[in-house]
Scaffold this motif. Structure first.
Motif, PDB file in Angstrom:
ATOM      1  N   VAL A 294       0.820  -1.212   0.000  1.00  0.00           N
ATOM      2  CA  VAL A 294       0.000   0.000   0.000  1.00  0.00           C
ATOM      3  C   VAL A 294       0.856   1.266   0.000  1.00  0.00           C
ATOM      4  CG1 VAL A 294      -1.775   1.254   1.241  1.00  0.00           C
ATOM      5  CG2 VAL A 294      -1.858  -1.229   1.140  1.00  0.00           C
ATOM      6  N   LEU A 295       1.751   1.378   0.979  1.00  0.00           N
ATOM      7  CA  LEU A 295       2.508   2.636   1.077  1.00  0.00           C
ATOM      8  C   LEU A 295       3.388   2.921  -0.137  1.00  0.00           C
ATOM      9  CD1 LEU A 295       3.482   3.004   4.840  1.00  0.00           C
ATOM     10  CD2 LEU A 295       1.844   4.335   3.504  1.00  0.00           C
ATOM     11  N   PRO A 296       4.123   1.943  -0.665  1.00  0.00           N
ATOM     12  CA  PRO A 296       4.960   2.279  -1.831  1.00  0.00           C
ATOM     13  C   PRO A 296       4.151   2.886  -2.968  1.00  0.00           C
ATOM     14  CG  PRO A 296       5.502   0.082  -1.040  1.00  0.00           C
ATOM     15  CD  PRO A 296       4.288   0.536  -0.279  1.00  0.00           C
ATOM     16  N   GLN A 297       2.959   2.363  -3.179  1.00  0.00           N
ATOM     17  CA  GLN A 297       2.136   2.897  -4.259  1.00  0.00           C
ATOM     18  C   GLN A 297       1.520   4.234  -3.879  1.00  0.00           C
ATOM     19  OE1 GLN A 297      -0.301   0.037  -6.584  1.00  0.00           O
ATOM     20  NE2 GLN A 297       0.245  -1.415  -5.004  1.00  0.00           N
ATOM     21  N   ALA A 298       1.022   4.320  -2.647  1.00  0.00           N
ATOM     22  CA  ALA A 298       0.342   5.543  -2.219  1.00  0.00           C
ATOM     23  C   ALA A 298       1.326   6.724  -2.183  1.00  0.00           C
ATOM     24  CB  ALA A 298      -0.291   5.341  -0.844  1.00  0.00           C
ATOM     25  N   LEU A 299       2.509   6.487  -1.640  1.00  0.00           N
ATOM     26  CA  LEU A 299       3.467   7.588  -1.522  1.00  0.00           C
ATOM     27  C   LEU A 299       3.939   8.053  -2.892  1.00  0.00           C
ATOM     28  CD1 LEU A 299       5.583   6.524   1.592  1.00  0.00           C
ATOM     29  CD2 LEU A 299       3.623   8.056   1.454  1.00  0.00           C
TER      30      LEU A 299
END
Lengths: 380, 261
Positions: A294-299
């Motif tokens: 989630v975070l790698p894509q969201a950031l």
């Protein structure tokens, strides 16, 4: 595709014969490319022509004056303020004369070399961190622990024969650097946690995060700093004291985190449900899924907006003037108390603006590069 | 290797032919809307079950309950001897043993194909990177896509992506595979390549629950056909009976609609 085009350009190339319709001859207007560019970009419509003429007229009016003031008649170097006073142009000499108190504030004059070393170390570590080939968490953490310790020792002193300098005397660019780094390093993890918490299914976590973000986002930064400096100590048990600079950094970090959390939430919302479902169905735990999927894509999605806030954080460091700390901007104001040089405040402030601009612009350029790297080889 | 990671009592729980999935009076509501009504279903180890029915009939909801992507409100679901309740440990244990393939592939777009495959074995099964990569390459070869291992999912066609998704699930060496309309998002010319992989998997004895409209596939591989309509299981039958003499009128109507065009 590109291959076809280059070969098509060669006379008698195989593809020219095989597919005559696809062979594109070089555009005939090649020689008047400049005229064509002018027509397309500056005079494409009556309105654009009008705007172009107005802008050119404006430039003609302003630029020669600026040039005469800033370069032609400027005084570049002198120790004597009278020379500047006599000149009709800018007095850039004020920077040469006053750069040390501007850049280093109230820090003891004889110890300025320590700040230079600290700045060099810091900028070095910063540059290394931004380079992709050094993106190894263990290395970067080790690097920052070492550099952070070294910078701390240099700034504070008190060991290795260095004179002790209390943080209330730190100033100028190194102070700006400490405030900025502290704000972002403390603020980013909090921002991520707040953003995740706001989307949590656990009602208590969600309520706490929403309340925190909404309350602090609704308050001016200066209020938060005022509370951190003047109100917060009232709640501490007597005799206990927390460093003012630290309190300021925490205040700034929290403010930064609340804004950044909302930006990150936007990125989180852009992640399709299927990504969560795929991760869950593979047996990943919540934190594994959050960290790896989630975070790698969201950031990546919210990177431009995040950089926007980081740039704002650089400039927000100047708010420390309210507690009498001398960051580069306040230090400059202070320097201009000198009656001999006071009238050259425009030049001094332009210099400070340039320093801010260099940092902010570099960050902005870097973020564009980062976006390219992160999207390389991928089509969404 | 797979057995070693399990406690002995768990390993002995479901022998071939024994019940591996049991749904017992399962009910589910979305607000006022009832999505599943009194679902009873037993699936044996190695059984290939194809679930069909009109859209909105609860097929996807039912198989998504089997690995708890959806929660049911009443009844019991037992997968490989583990009952699915709110207990997070049980849910994670079930998900480790149940692979799922989605209609929209759901590959992780920020990772190369090989990293998509090795992620879960390394994180969930604590497998060393080299071993995970070996297994990943083996499954990529099985779905005939090994040469794409170092590309990003966005560079592959839909059919290729879905085969990667199947390989990704297989890398966890699951005991059960769930397929949620795996070919519905594919262009017609890519459906076959995905179905071929699924047929092979079925022939190897994998327990499979497949929601699909591909009746040709169902006739080839299914041991059991399940027909759902309006949140209920209407008919459960072996494919030859199901396609030739369905009992229920609703099944007949559905089959006449999908088989005529």
């Amino acid at each position: 595709m590109a291959d076809t085009l280059t070969r098509a350009g060669e006379p008698g190339g195989p593809s020219t014969r095989a597919a005559p319709t696809r062979a594109s001859a070089p555009p005939p207007e090649e020689k008047i490319a400049v005229l064509r560019w002018l027509r397309d970009n500056l005079f494409s419509s009556p309105f654009n022509t009008l705007v172009t003429i107005l802008i050119v007229a404006g430039l003609v009016k302003v630029v020669p004056g600026l040039f005469a003031w800033g370069i032609q008649n400027a005084v570049w170097y002198t120790k004597d303020h009278e020379v500047c006073r006599a000149a009709s142009g800018a007095c850039w000499a004020v920077i040469g004369e006053k750069h040390r108190p501007m850049l280093f504030g109230l820090y003891p004059y004889a110890e300025h070399w320590r700040l230079v070393v600290a700045l060099v170390l810091y900028l070095g570590a910063f540059s290394i961190t931004l380079m992709r080939r050094f993106w190894n968490p263990v290395f970067l953490i080790a690097l920052w622990v070492v550099v952070g310790t070294a910078v701390g020792i240099l700034l504070w002193g008190g060991v290795f024969g260095l004179t002790f300098v209390p943080s209330s005397q730190w100033g100028g660019l190194p102070l700006t650097m400490v405030l900025f780094t502290g704000t972002v390093v403390l603020g980013m993890p909090v921002a991520v946690l707040l953003a995740l918490g706001r989307r949590s299914h656990l009602p208590l976590v969600k309520t706490v995060c929403v309340t925190f973000i909404e309350t602090l986002r609704g308050v001016p930064l200066i209020t938060i700093l005022f509370v951190a400096v003047n109100v917060f100590p009232l709640f501490l048990p007597s005799g206990m004291e927390i460093n003012t600079l630290l309190r300021i950094i925490v205040g700034m970090a929290i403010f930064f985190a609340c804004y950044q959390a909302e930006v990150i939430r936007g990125g989180l919302q852009a992640i399709p449900r299927g990504q969560y479902e795929a991760a869950e169905s593979l047996g990943l735990t919540y934190w594994q899924m959050t960290r790896r999927i989630v975070l790698p894509q969201a950031l990546r999605i919210c990177l431009p907006a995040m950089v926007n806030h980081i740039i704002a954080a650089i400039k927000n460091t100047s708010f420390v003037l309210i507690i009498g700390l001398f960051d580069i901007l306040t230090a400059t104001t202070n320097v201009l108390e000198d009656p001999l040089w006071r009238r050259f405040f425009v030049e001094a402030y332009l210099f400070v603006a340039l320093v801010y601009f260099v940092f902010c612009y570099a960050l902005s350029k870097y973020s564009q590069r980062l976006e390219q790297w992160l999207s390389a080889g991928r089509q969404y | 290797m797979q057995e070693a990671a399990r406690s002995p009592e768990q390993a002995g729980r479901a022998e071939r032919g024994e019940t591996i999935i049991r749904l017992d009076g399962v009910n589910k509501w979305y607000g006022e809307f009832q999505a599943l009504r009194d679902i009873n279903l037993e699936i044996r180890r190695g059984e290939r079950v194809v679930v069909c029915g009109p859209s909105g009939s609860g097929k996807s909801t039912m198989i998504r309950c089997i690995n708890r992507l959806e929660s049911h409100q009443r009844g019991r679901i037992i997968v490989d001897g583990i009952e699915l309740k709110d207990n997070l440990k049980n849910i994670e244990a079930v998900r480790r043993e149940v692979g799922m393939v989605f209609q929209s592939f759901n590959l992780f777009p920020h990772m190369r194909v090989i990293d998509n495959l090795t992620l879960a074995p390394m994180l969930v099964r604590r497998m060393p990177k080299r071993e995970a990569e070996e297994i990943a390459m083996r499954y990529l070869e099985r779905v005939r896509i090994a040469e794409q291992a170092y590309k990003y999912p966005g560079q592959l066609s839909g059919g290729q992506q879905q085969r990667v998704a199947i390989a990704r699930s297989l890398c966890m060496q699951p005991r059960i595979m769930l397929f949620d309309e795996p070919t519905s998002a594919l262009d017609p010319e890519m459906i076959k390549e995905v179905l071929d992989v699924m047929v092979e998997l079925a022939n190897e004895g994998m327990t499979m629950v497949v929601v699909t409209h591909e009746m040709g596939f169902a006739k080839t591989v299914a041991d059991t056909m399940v027909f759902m309509d309006q949140a209920e299981i209407v008919e459960v039958a072996p494919p030859d009976t199901f396609f030739t003499k369905p009992k229920s009128e609703r099944t007949q109507l559905f089959l006449s609609q999908i088989l005529t065009h």
